[in-house]
Design an enzyme around this catalytic site. Structure first.
Site, PDB file in Angstrom:
ATOM      1  N   ASP A 124       0.849  -1.183   0.000  1.00  0.00           N
ATOM      2  CA  ASP A 124       0.000   0.000   0.000  1.00  0.00           C
ATOM      3  C   ASP A 124       0.887   1.237   0.000  1.00  0.00           C
ATOM      4  OD1 ASP A 124      -2.434   1.247  -0.131  1.00  0.00           O
ATOM      5  OD2 ASP A 124      -2.739   1.277   2.031  1.00  0.00           O
ATOM      6  N   HIS A 131      -4.204  13.939   1.256  1.00  0.00           N
ATOM      7  CA  HIS A 131      -4.452  13.024   2.375  1.00  0.00           C
ATOM      8  C   HIS A 131      -3.255  13.001   3.326  1.00  0.00           C
ATOM      9  CE1 HIS A 131      -5.624   9.364   4.529  1.00  0.00           C
ATOM     10  NE2 HIS A 131      -4.425   8.878   4.278  1.00  0.00           N
ATOM     11  N   GLU A 196     -10.732   4.015   3.468  1.00  0.00           N
ATOM     12  CA  GLU A 196      -9.820   4.805   2.638  1.00  0.00           C
ATOM     13  C   GLU A 196     -10.134   4.527   1.179  1.00  0.00           C
ATOM     14  OE1 GLU A 196      -5.708   4.298   3.873  1.00  0.00           O
ATOM     15  OE2 GLU A 196      -6.012   5.771   5.462  1.00  0.00           O
ATOM     16  N   GLU A 198      -9.179   4.221  -2.360  1.00  0.00           N
ATOM     17  CA  GLU A 198      -7.921   4.003  -3.081  1.00  0.00           C
ATOM     18  C   GLU A 198      -8.180   3.332  -4.424  1.00  0.00           C
ATOM     19  OE1 GLU A 198      -4.667   2.257  -1.017  1.00  0.00           O
ATOM     20  OE2 GLU A 198      -5.285   3.007   0.951  1.00  0.00           O
ATOM     21  N   ASP A 230      -9.269   0.484   1.902  1.00  0.00           N
ATOM     22  CA  ASP A 230      -8.298   0.120   2.941  1.00  0.00           C
ATOM     23  C   ASP A 230      -8.888   0.522   4.299  1.00  0.00           C
ATOM     24  OD1 ASP A 230      -5.948  -0.461   4.304  1.00  0.00           O
ATOM     25  OD2 ASP A 230      -5.056   1.500   3.857  1.00  0.00           O
ATOM     26  N   ARG A 234      -8.384   4.038  13.195  1.00  0.00           N
ATOM     27  CA  ARG A 234      -7.505   5.191  13.455  1.00  0.00           C
ATOM     28  C   ARG A 234      -6.961   5.215  14.871  1.00  0.00           C
ATOM     29  NH1 ARG A 234      -6.348   6.281   8.346  1.00  0.00           N
ATOM     30  NH2 ARG A 234      -8.203   6.727   7.131  1.00  0.00           N
ATOM     31  N   GLN A 237      -4.305   2.616  15.101  1.00  0.00           N
ATOM     32  CA  GLN A 237      -3.157   3.093  14.319  1.00  0.00           C
ATOM     33  C   GLN A 237      -2.315   4.111  15.088  1.00  0.00           C
ATOM     34  OE1 GLN A 237      -4.403   4.616  10.497  1.00  0.00           O
ATOM     35  NE2 GLN A 237      -2.343   5.167   9.835  1.00  0.00           N
ATOM     36  N   LYS A 250      -4.932  -1.985  10.131  1.00  0.00           N
ATOM     37  CA  LYS A 250      -5.238  -2.144   8.708  1.00  0.00           C
ATOM     38  C   LYS A 250      -5.570  -3.582   8.331  1.00  0.00           C
ATOM     39  CE  LYS A 250      -3.818   2.081   7.278  1.00  0.00           C
ATOM     40  NZ  LYS A 250      -4.598   2.949   6.370  1.00  0.00           N
ATOM     41  N   THR A 254      -9.649  -5.673   4.067  1.00  0.00           N
ATOM     42  CA  THR A 254      -9.363  -4.823   2.907  1.00  0.00           C
ATOM     43  C   THR A 254     -10.288  -5.314   1.806  1.00  0.00           C
ATOM     44  OG1 THR A 254      -7.049  -4.666   3.594  1.00  0.00           O
ATOM     45  CG2 THR A 254      -7.552  -4.012   1.336  1.00  0.00           C
ATOM     46  N   GLU A 371     -10.510  12.673   7.473  1.00  0.00           N
ATOM     47  CA  GLU A 371     -10.358  13.985   6.859  1.00  0.00           C
ATOM     48  C   GLU A 371     -11.676  14.753   6.842  1.00  0.00           C
ATOM     49  OE1 GLU A 371      -7.632  13.419   3.139  1.00  0.00           O
ATOM     50  OE2 GLU A 371      -8.311  11.455   3.819  1.00  0.00           O
TER      51      GLU A 371
END
Lengths: 426, 426
Positions: A124, A131, A196, A198, A230, A234, A237, A250, A254, A371
């Site tokens: 990844d 971002h 996420e 992607e 993904d 948070r 993380q 993560k 996925t 975000e």
């Protein structure tokens, strides 16, 4: 390579009527590959091509004699181009193959899709500079964008075993978190579950260990593009990621879209790749005239949320984001391939390279709730009055993508959905 | 589980004479699994068991009917234990199987070994607290050991495609580096190439996605232990690793020893796992009476260097390090399994978990040149007058490991070697 040819002609139409509807994802100009089986069966997955609302069983056409998508991905660019031409000609209006190939069609509604290929390696990246800047400012207010960001296409290895096809339903992960003011960490369900947005670049032919792929050759090693979610925890993380990067935040899930839109299909939607003049220009192993001229991909991306309450009220999903890849990505797919192999690391057919979250520069273009909600401080107010800072149990998240413009026929990447289930009892 | 039984009896001897020599790695008390083929052939790899200086072709004994090591690793603990007993009985002095099984033996000198199984997932942990502290002080002088270290078994995903069996010869990697005082990074051959002395824990039976493995069950999911050399490019690592962790600094080559010493064989060499009283005690999902009582592994580890000049002068290799796992590892293998799956991540048979560099607390116990040379500031002086801060082209590095003590017969892990070749011309 990637030249626009007769397979992209706007006037080209298919004898599969549903392929000719405006704004569909799968006109005859697209022809993405996926793996399917009859819904509810336990058949081995077979290789199919999406055409309108149908799947063409590729082996049944006689054009291939394998169910091994990775073997097909290992083909040379010339072989790939020849296969695309043959499929296009067979599906074109007036083709002599129509009678024979009609039997090779199945409605998409009658099949279930697996992962589009066997994925051996997953990396990844972190190419979304907006971002990276926004998230960096949340994790490291003093130091949002690392000094290496504009030089190194930052990436890390992901977990393959938990990558699943669209429709994945997964439990909210448990994990260690620690509030900044807490004395010690604790274990519990993730409180800041996120997605996420992607792209997933899939590798075609690989390289031998010890033999880098030069940037000028990199496009030939790209097979195509998918949508990738993904999912990210948070709070887990933030506590775990120093110094070796994200891990349990993560690898619980996925999700990948089932159709690989090939680089050949994307040829009309390539765009200039330019760095702002005041930014460092890419080092020579990451720079190439072709990459500058058409390294970027002009793909529109959207995120849609469907909550449990919306479903109960009979409401449809609500769009959270619309943005464009070419704006968002600071590095091209070719640059990722060149970087990944500069040290001799070997890529294999079917390897998945995630783009990283593709957030645009403007509000409403952000590819994650982190975000959109400014780190959880500004809840989003949904149309039905619900609020979201992060994902709640029962939320279904769907990514969509498509390409249009320049007189070319619109093609779509399809979609990838996934649903959050409640955490296991602790 | 892991009980010491008749397969460990010190008086047990084999009809394979070489297995009865003192200080050999592969007495009948060991019986590690590997995959071999006749040297120089292109045969498919077959499952073998090391006994003395021979390999027992396990399928040829009739005890198994597969060449799929991963399928064998997926067996239940009871099945594994039964297979070990059957192999032990067949190889024991006086066994009625001697005549039949003699034909199933091949000299190890006549075979070549592959990776011991198909590895689908590779996670590298960071359990060596002395290593983490020393390296942390070099990368981050103000903040050597992160606040999460004593709470979270830190780990990250590694690259599977570049993991090779012992004997790997790889080119010095090229990559981006940036000196602290340089204006911009540059690309060239790695100047700070290093090794890392690790154990590789191999997973037996896995878990379903979404279903954590409790610490009390974790040992049942461990199949066995190998030696792992996590070759590392320190200069590339320093520039790339923020914020998502090591990537190209690691994925150019990783070397694994060919024999999996099973958890059953290691039963006599388990040790207490204790935290210093002033350290935080593990959170409940990482804590268990069995783990405290015998979670650690008492394995002696060594690193040997053989330079091109030594070879030219007819000199043997020189030992750089000797240390012990139990002292070095802050987290047990069972804790790694429990942590890896607490969020529901699924492990699969054959998955590889690296221990991280197992450096001891004392000089001469460091598991990397970065530590031995204090970040390159203190060159090591070798017996022949050569100096090393980091690895040079032509260097062959070998890791060895064995267990002894408590009246048990010594067993060995064998070795993993690898050789650095010159970088490709830029």
């Amino acid at each position: 390579m990637n030249a626009i040819n007769e397979t992209h002609a706007p006037q080209l139409r298919s004898w599969v009527a549903s392929a000719n509807q405006a704004d569909g994802d799968f006109p005859i100009q697209n022809l993405p590959f996926g793996r399917f089986r009859q819904a509810g069966s336990t058949e081995a997955l077979r290789i199919g091509v999406a055409i309108g609302d149908q799947v063409l069983d590729l082996r049944a056409t006689g054009l291939i004699d394998t169910d091994d998508m990775n073997a097909l991905m290992n083909a040379s660019p010339a072989q790939r181009s020849a296969l695309r031409s043959a499929i296009s000609q067979g599906l074109a209006q007036g083709s002599a193959m129509q009678a024979a190939w009609t039997d090779a069609l199945m409605p998409q509604a009658a099949v279930e899709m697996g992962l589009p290929c066997r994925i051996n390696g997953y990396t990844d990246f972190y190419t979304g500079i907006y971002h990276a800047t926004t998230v960096g400012s949340l994790f490291r207010p003093d130091n949002p964008l690392m000094p290496n960001y504009k030089w190194v296409p930052i990436g890390y290895h992901g977990r393959v075993s938990s990558i699943k096809a669209s429709g994945q339903r997964f439990k909210r992960p448990m994990g260690q978190t620690k509030a900044p003011d807490a004395q010690a960490p604790s274990v519990g369900p993730c409180q800041r579950l996120d997605y996420e947005l992607e792209l997933g670049y899939l590798i075609g032919r690989g390289n031998e260990l010890g033999e880098p792929i030069a940037i000028g050759q990199a496009e030939q090693h790209l097979f195509g593009v998918t949508l990738l979610n993904d999912w990210s925890a948070r709070d887990i993380q933030a506590w775990e990621y120093q110094p070796l990067g994200p891990f349990l935040s993560k690898n619980f899930a996925t999700s990948l879209s089932p159709w690989i839109v090939t680089m050949e299909a994307l040829a009309p939607f390539r765009a200039k790749f330019e760095r702002p003049a005041h930014d460092p220009q890419p080092l020579p192993y990451l720079d190439d005239p072709l990459n500058r001229q058409q390294g970027a991909l002009n793909i529109t991306l959207e995120v849609w949320l469907h909550t449990a309450k919306m479903r109960q009220a009979g409401l449809g999903p609500e769009r959270l984001t619309r943005g464009n890849t070419a704006q968002a990505a600071y590095w091209t797919a070719a640059q990722l391939v060149a970087h990944h192999t500069v040290n001799g690391c070997n890529l294999e057919p079917g390897d998945l390279l995630g783009s990283g979250t593709l957030s645009g520069p403007n509000p409403g273009e952000a590819g994650s709730l982190l975000e959109l909600s400014l780190g959880g401080k500004n809840p989003i107010i949904l149309g039905n009055g619900e609020r979201r800072t992060f994902l709640e149990d029962g939320d279904t998240l769907t990514l969509r993508g498509w390409c249009e413009g320049d007189g070319a026929v619109r093609i779509g990447l399809g979609e990838v959905s996934g649903t959050v289930l409640a955490a296991s009892a602790a």
